[in-house]
Design an enzyme around this catalytic site. Structure first.
Site, mmCIF file in Angstrom:
data_model
loop_
_atom_site.group_PDB
_atom_site.id
_atom_site.type_symbol
_atom_site.label_atom_id
_atom_site.label_comp_id
_atom_site.label_asym_id
_atom_site.label_seq_id
_atom_site.Cartn_x
_atom_site.Cartn_y
_atom_site.Cartn_z
ATOM 1 N N ARG A 59 52.330 2.399 32.865
ATOM 2 C CA ARG A 59 53.319 3.016 32.033
ATOM 3 C C ARG A 59 53.478 4.365 32.407
ATOM 4 O O ARG A 59 54.904 4.621 32.763
ATOM 5 C CB ARG A 59 52.849 3.180 30.644
ATOM 6 C CG ARG A 59 52.951 1.776 29.754
ATOM 7 C CD ARG A 59 51.955 1.966 28.708
ATOM 8 N NE ARG A 59 50.488 1.511 29.443
ATOM 9 C CZ ARG A 59 50.216 0.477 29.579
ATOM 10 N NH1 ARG A 59 50.747 -0.613 29.215
ATOM 11 N NH2 ARG A 59 48.917 0.233 30.314
ATOM 12 N N THR A 60 52.615 5.285 32.728
ATOM 13 C CA THR A 60 53.050 6.594 32.820
ATOM 14 C C THR A 60 53.664 6.819 34.116
ATOM 15 O O THR A 60 54.736 7.262 34.258
ATOM 16 C CB THR A 60 51.650 7.397 32.853
ATOM 17 O OG1 THR A 60 51.145 7.126 31.613
ATOM 18 C CG2 THR A 60 52.061 9.008 32.966
ATOM 19 N N LYS A 87 39.971 9.921 54.236
ATOM 20 C CA LYS A 87 39.493 10.810 55.496
ATOM 21 C C LYS A 87 38.510 12.060 55.037
ATOM 22 O O LYS A 87 38.425 13.078 55.669
ATOM 23 C CB LYS A 87 40.618 10.759 56.187
ATOM 24 C CG LYS A 87 41.339 9.684 56.879
ATOM 25 C CD LYS A 87 42.408 9.815 57.450
ATOM 26 C CE LYS A 87 43.433 8.621 57.704
ATOM 27 N NZ LYS A 87 44.797 9.101 58.103
ATOM 28 N N ARG A 109 48.075 12.692 37.995
ATOM 29 C CA ARG A 109 46.972 12.012 37.456
ATOM 30 C C ARG A 109 45.899 12.164 37.934
ATOM 31 O O ARG A 109 45.958 11.697 39.072
ATOM 32 C CB ARG A 109 47.368 10.379 36.850
ATOM 33 C CG ARG A 109 46.209 9.792 36.402
ATOM 34 C CD ARG A 109 46.653 8.491 35.816
ATOM 35 N NE ARG A 109 47.334 8.867 34.432
ATOM 36 C CZ ARG A 109 47.372 7.753 33.604
ATOM 37 N NH1 ARG A 109 47.012 6.531 33.739
ATOM 38 N NH2 ARG A 109 48.179 8.067 32.415
ATOM 39 N N HIS A 137 46.616 14.362 27.814
ATOM 40 C CA HIS A 137 47.669 13.451 28.255
ATOM 41 C C HIS A 137 49.003 13.845 27.431
ATOM 42 O O HIS A 137 49.265 13.067 26.668
ATOM 43 C CB HIS A 137 47.443 12.001 27.946
ATOM 44 C CG HIS A 137 48.037 11.046 28.641
ATOM 45 N ND1 HIS A 137 49.451 11.156 29.436
ATOM 46 C CD2 HIS A 137 47.904 9.551 28.772
ATOM 47 C CE1 HIS A 137 49.860 10.100 30.093
ATOM 48 N NE2 HIS A 137 49.104 9.179 29.428
HETATM 49 N N1 CP Z 1 49.445 5.038 28.337
HETATM 50 C C1 CP Z 1 49.063 5.323 29.221
HETATM 51 O O1 CP Z 1 48.748 6.515 29.954
HETATM 52 O O2 CP Z 1 49.100 4.015 30.148
HETATM 53 P P1 CP Z 1 48.845 3.962 32.032
HETATM 54 O O3 CP Z 1 47.557 4.357 32.216
HETATM 55 O O4 CP Z 1 49.304 2.465 32.327
HETATM 56 O O5 CP Z 1 49.747 5.120 32.449
#
Ligand code: CP
Length: 309
Positions: A59-60, A87, A109, A137
């Site tokens: 999603r993100t 590496k 992320r 998040h």
């Molecule tokens: N909700 C969410 O962060 O989903 P993903 O890990 O798929 O990005």
């Protein structure tokens, strides 16, 4: 135009209520654009964004990429598995090499809590936190609160229940900060092994009684049981978890009022929530995903406005 009080999006804890309302205001406009036949406003044609995902995401990652493309930005995607990380290259070196190619914004992320803030202190770029370990998040919390507001009209004084694996969840902490800044009352419910001790410092109610908590709330945000992080047997089995803390239709039917149900995804159907509940009229999980693009467009637009280009 109004501006954000921050130059990066590192966590909800650094935003104030005006920032959040500004993001929502702009996200409303972008949502309108996204419902047009031509879903683009090329206002960020001069911006280049790198999406650095060191952890998996559906999603993100896709939502950020779509948000960037809808705004006309140039986009590059980085996946840890196919990079020179194998590496031995460090996070700072990786980021600086990508920035040397004239990138303006990094969306990060990472599995380490604090990774986004660390990078913001060591490289010259706008940093957007797309999830840092079990810490924050922020875009998820913003899209969750935006989706609640869209359905209920306001967040103020609403009772929001967060259910399940709070211990391993970055969604929980960002949601707590965001909802409280907007005036909601927040309670968490789950097994004591999955509720961290620090919550008593955050003015959050804690309960271990799911039925009573569902009766209390207007909105329930059901967290994913993070099966990949359950190395210490925090609960005996998925079956027992589902019996004690899983949300099912029988529980919902016993309540005196309808409640709104959210889940950040990905969903373990049959563990934290049954399939029929996910697909029921109470659930707004796909509205959350839809709103994520507009929220991320708003954030990128507002942060880009602060870059001298
Ligand atoms: N909700 C969410 O962060 O989903 P993903 O890990 O798929 O990005």
């Amino acid at each position: 135009m109004k501006h954000l009080s921050v130059n990066h999006l590192l966590g909800i804890k650094y935003l104030n209520k005006d920032d959040i309302n500004l993001i929502f205001h702009l996200a409303n406009s972008f949502k309108e654009v996204l419902n047009r036949p031509i879903k683009k406003v090329p206002t960020l044609r001069d911006l280049t964004v790198a999406n650095l995902f060191f952890e998996s995401s559906t999603r993100t990652r896709i939502s950020f990429e779509l948000a960037q493309k809808r705004l006309g930005a140039d986009v590059v995607n980085f996946s840890a598995g196919t990079s020179s990380l194998s590496k031995g290259e460090s996070l700072i070196d990786t980021a600086n090499n990508i920035l040397a190619m004239k990138v303006d914004v990094i969306v990060l992320r990472h599995s380490n809590p604090g990774a986004a803030e660390f990078l913001s202190n060591h490289v010259k770029s706008v940093i957007v936190n797309a999830g840092d370990g079990s810490h924050e998040h922020p875009t998820q919390a913003l899209l969750d609160a935006f989706s609640i507001r869209e359905k209920l009209g306001s967040i103020k004084n609403k009772k929001v229940l967060i259910i399940g694996d709070v211990k391993h969840s970055r969604v929980a902490l960002s949601n707590i900060f965001c909802l409280q800044k907007l005036g909601a009352k927040v309670r968490v419910c789950g097994p004591s092994t999955l509720i961290p001790k620090y919550l008593n410092k955050l003015d959050v109610e804690v309960s271990h009684n799911l039925k009573e908590s569902l009766e209390w709330c207007d909105v329930a945000n059901i967290l994913r049981i993070q099966l990949e992080r359950q190395k210490n047997n925090f609960f005996p089995s998925n079956r027992e978890y589902a019996m004690l803390f899983g949300v099912n239709q029988e529980l919902l039917s016993s309540l005196s009022q309808d409640i709104l149900l959210l889940h950040p995804g990905p969903i373990n159907r049959g563990v934290e929530v049954t399939s029929d509940v996910v697909d029921s009229h109470n659930s707004i999980v796909l509205n959350q995903v839809e709103n994520g693009v507009a929220i991320r467009m708003a954030i990128l637009y507002l942060l880009a406005a602060k870059i001298k280009r």
